[in-house]
Scaffold this active site. Structure first.
Site, PDB file in Angstrom:
ATOM      1  CG  HIS A  95     -86.074 -14.976  95.311  1.00 30.44           C
ATOM      2  ND1 HIS A  95     -85.858 -14.662  96.666  1.00 30.44           N
ATOM      3  CD2 HIS A  95     -85.776 -13.706  94.531  1.00 30.44           C
ATOM      4  CE1 HIS A  95     -85.675 -13.122  96.606  1.00 30.44           C
ATOM      5  NE2 HIS A  95     -85.520 -12.764  95.464  1.00 30.44           N
ATOM      6  CD  GLU A 165     -82.250 -11.186  94.002  1.00 32.01           C
ATOM      7  OE1 GLU A 165     -82.811 -10.119  93.361  1.00 32.01           O
ATOM      8  OE2 GLU A 165     -82.959 -12.240  94.684  1.00 32.01           O
TER       9      GLU A 165
HETATM   10  P1  13P Z   1     -84.963  -5.730  97.429  1.00 35.45           P
HETATM   11  O1  13P Z   1     -84.617  -4.774  96.146  1.00 35.45           O
HETATM   12  O2  13P Z   1     -86.161  -5.337  98.256  1.00 35.45           O
HETATM   13  O3  13P Z   1     -83.726  -5.859  98.317  1.00 35.45           O
HETATM   14  O4  13P Z   1     -85.260  -7.104  96.842  1.00 35.45           O
HETATM   15  C1  13P Z   1     -84.198  -8.046  95.924  1.00 35.45           C
HETATM   16  C2  13P Z   1     -85.001  -9.007  95.421  1.00 35.45           C
HETATM   17  O5  13P Z   1     -85.162 -10.186  96.490  1.00 35.45           O
HETATM   18  C3  13P Z   1     -85.250  -8.980  94.229  1.00 35.45           C
HETATM   19  O6  13P Z   1     -85.559 -10.420  93.770  1.00 35.45           O
END
Ligand code: 13P
Length: 255
Positions: A95, A165
């Site tokens: 992450h 992401e």
């Molecule tokens: P948010 O949905 O709070 O932007 O977070 C995204 C995330 O990092 C999920 O792993």
């Protein structure tokens, strides 16, 4: 066609075991009739054991990190085998919030191998910090995928989930900007190409999901127009009703 998947990343929330149980129970109750969507909740390590005791056939549990080896002198670490043994089946790896703490592609690669060996589904997060005019961000994601999946066999490839992401779209990023389904679709096509180059065009492609401020308003747009097999909401997964809304949207789109 395989089911779409919604994975909630609770991050370092909530503050107490009681609140964690309450949130999980609320979600479990709301999703009890869901049929066409796979649902995963990735909770902090210390809550996982007690959450497995809450009866639900609809939610699988996941962790938010794990070590690359099973046992040994690694103070403070949690192994994938330990996670599997208490009932976790998924683990988020790489992450951006962990990468920001110094986690490298090389380390993530070891963690992915450990997770696969223990029977956990690794959810590998990739994504650029920002978008530049020269489109260097494609190369950043390509390097993340190639290095994190180094030495992974063709067979294991399909057991992984890749979460795109873009860091600039995550809700807690300073000067956060919303990504569009088009931004996402373009990257999904690129990721598929990187994977085809690495594992061969005929190899089954892993599920690719999207995370970055996913909410009840845009979940349908990303699932419809983003080319993804699911979503990884963070903040929205801390509210049972919002999370359920997202699951419902997904359920309605799953044929
Ligand atoms: P948010 O949905 O709070 O932007 O977070 C995204 C995330 O990092 C999920 O792993």
């Amino acid at each position: 066609m395989s089911k779409k998947i919604i994975i909630g990343n609770w991050k370092m929330n909530p503050l107490t075991p009681k609140d964690a149980e309450k949130l999980f129970k609320n979600i479990a109750e709301l999703v009890s009739r869901v049929k066409k969507t796979d649902i995963v909740i990735c909770a902090p390590f210390i809550y996982l054991d007690r959450l497995t005791k809450i009866r639900t056939s609809k939610i699988k549990l996941g962790a938010q990190d794990s070590f690359g080896l099973d046992t040994g002198p690694f103070t403070g670490e949690i192994s994938p085998e330990m996670l599997y043994n208490i009932g976790a089946r998924y683990v988020i790896l790489g992450h951006s919030e962990r990468r920001a703490m110094g986690e490298t592609n090389e380390l993530i690669n070891k963690k992915i191998k450990g997770a696969l060996a223990s029977g956990l589904v690794p959810v590998l997060c990739v994504g650029e910090n920002q978008r530049d005019e020269n489109h260097e961000y494609f190369n950043i994601v390509k390097t993340q995928i190639n290095e994190c999946l180094d030495g992974i066999s063709k067979n294991s490839n399909s057991k992984i989930i890749i979460a795109y992401e873009p860091v600039w779209a995550i809700s807690t990023t300073l000067n956060q900007k919303d990504a569009t389904p088009m931004d996402c679709e373009e990257m999904v096509i690129f990721i598929k190409k990187v994977l085809a180059d690495k594992f061969g065009a005929k190899t089954e492609c892993p599920k690719i999901i999207y995370g970055g401020s996913v909410n009840t308003k845009d979940a349908g747009d990303f699932l419809n127009g983003g080319g993804v097999d699911g979503l990884l909401p963070g903040r929205a997964s801390l509210n049972a009703n919002k999370f359920m809304e997202i699951v419902k949207i997904c359920e309605a789109l799953n044929k």
